[in-house]
Design a protein around this motif. Sequence first.
Motif, PDB file in Angstrom:
ATOM      1  N   UNK A   1      32.224  38.757  37.196  1.00 51.14           N
ATOM      2  CA  UNK A   1      33.378  38.822  36.311  1.00 51.14           C
ATOM      3  C   UNK A   1      34.453  39.666  36.962  1.00 51.14           C
ATOM      4  N   UNK A   2      35.699  39.342  36.695  1.00 51.69           N
ATOM      5  CA  UNK A   2      36.802  40.082  37.291  1.00 51.69           C
ATOM      6  C   UNK A   2      37.042  41.409  36.585  1.00 51.69           C
ATOM      7  N   UNK A   3      37.923  42.234  37.160  1.00 47.68           N
ATOM      8  CA  UNK A   3      38.237  43.521  36.535  1.00 47.68           C
ATOM      9  C   UNK A   3      38.983  43.337  35.222  1.00 47.68           C
ATOM     10  N   UNK A   4      38.853  44.300  34.327  1.00 46.50           N
ATOM     11  CA  UNK A   4      39.590  44.278  33.060  1.00 46.50           C
ATOM     12  C   UNK A   4      41.065  44.534  33.361  1.00 46.50           C
ATOM     13  N   UNK A   5      41.940  43.689  32.807  1.00 45.73           N
ATOM     14  CA  UNK A   5      43.356  43.767  33.173  1.00 45.73           C
ATOM     15  C   UNK A   5      44.144  44.749  32.311  1.00 45.73           C
TER      16      UNK A   5
END
Length: 386
Positions: free
Chosen positions: A156-160
């Motif tokens: 999962x990508x980083x929290x924006x």
Amino acid sequence: MDIGTDALHASASPSHPRSATPRRGIIAIIAAVVAAALLLLITPLPRGFQGEPTGDATLVSEVENVLGSKHWHHVSAAKIDGDDVTWGGVGADENTEFEIGSITKTFTAALFADAINRGEIDEDTRLGDVWPDLDGDVAEVTLASTAMQRSGLPRLGPVVSFRDGLANLLSGYLHTDPYRGTAADLIDSLQDVDVGEKEPKYSNFAFGLLGQALATVTGSTYGDLVRDRITEPLGMASTYVPESPEGLSHGYTASGLSAAPWTMGGMSPAGAIRSTTHDLSIWLKATADGTAPGAKAAAPRENFDESDRIGWAWLTTTDRSPNLTWHNGGTGGYGSYLGFDAKTRQGVIVLADSAIGVDDAADLISSDSPEAYRAQYPGARAGDGL
């Protein structure tokens, strides 16, 4: 705080050294019983599929037998044998719409293969070629590595933003869509990503990026690419990428509670497509016989784990009889499975509106027993990758 206060009160009341503790214990037990009773009231018991059977009764019985009794609601299945398709369901039919989850990745992979065929990109196109402002290791990640789940990118990508992080955290309790960021947010988040080892590692983030990279290169949107290059040419009128949850049907959690639909924002290429078993039977047959746009994405290229090889998104088993090329999916309220054997021209599709894995659907057309494998391939060992 409460523990400290209780201890102080007990030491300050020598005339009643035992009355408070039993009373608190009884209250705690009563509270626990009430909470458990309320939980039972709002959580359905495991049960079979609900609703009227549709289509072929034999197929319905086979599906119910392989999937067992869990917190099910409705199911739709298709069994393919050459040009023949048999439909069956409970509370749903071949035209009922479901979220297909990560089966979406097979569409994204096909768009990748199709874009290569059109000369718009090649296998070695890097994220830095698509978005020139990127630098460092992430800029060197190739699109082929994202399609083959060995990019080094996290699952999962980083929290924006704080808001998105909070929404993501609460989604597990509220049963809502955890993916809130836009395509622009997804791309911007690459600035904060550390790239790991280029080894087989399943990544939703990588496939979200692959789909958005294709949209950027073609000057389109992911949803438009799916429609223009796959679903319209194949006549899959009930398959699409939703833009909003408004008016969409919902599914149920693994414990039987209502779950909101997922549209996934910028991460839609990883799992947002909605479809039917009717349309997916078209997709399965066209991919298996090589006539689907980007069908070569299904061809296995590298080992993925002990029992599967991987192409672009598609996995192919190495220890079944016959071996299947497949993908599954799961969202907050749905489970899905699609698999086929190009040699026998058999295939199976199962879609359920419960967040429970339906991978056992593979047993409808293939066996995982070593005896069956050796009978099909005399002298071979399971895992030889035939």
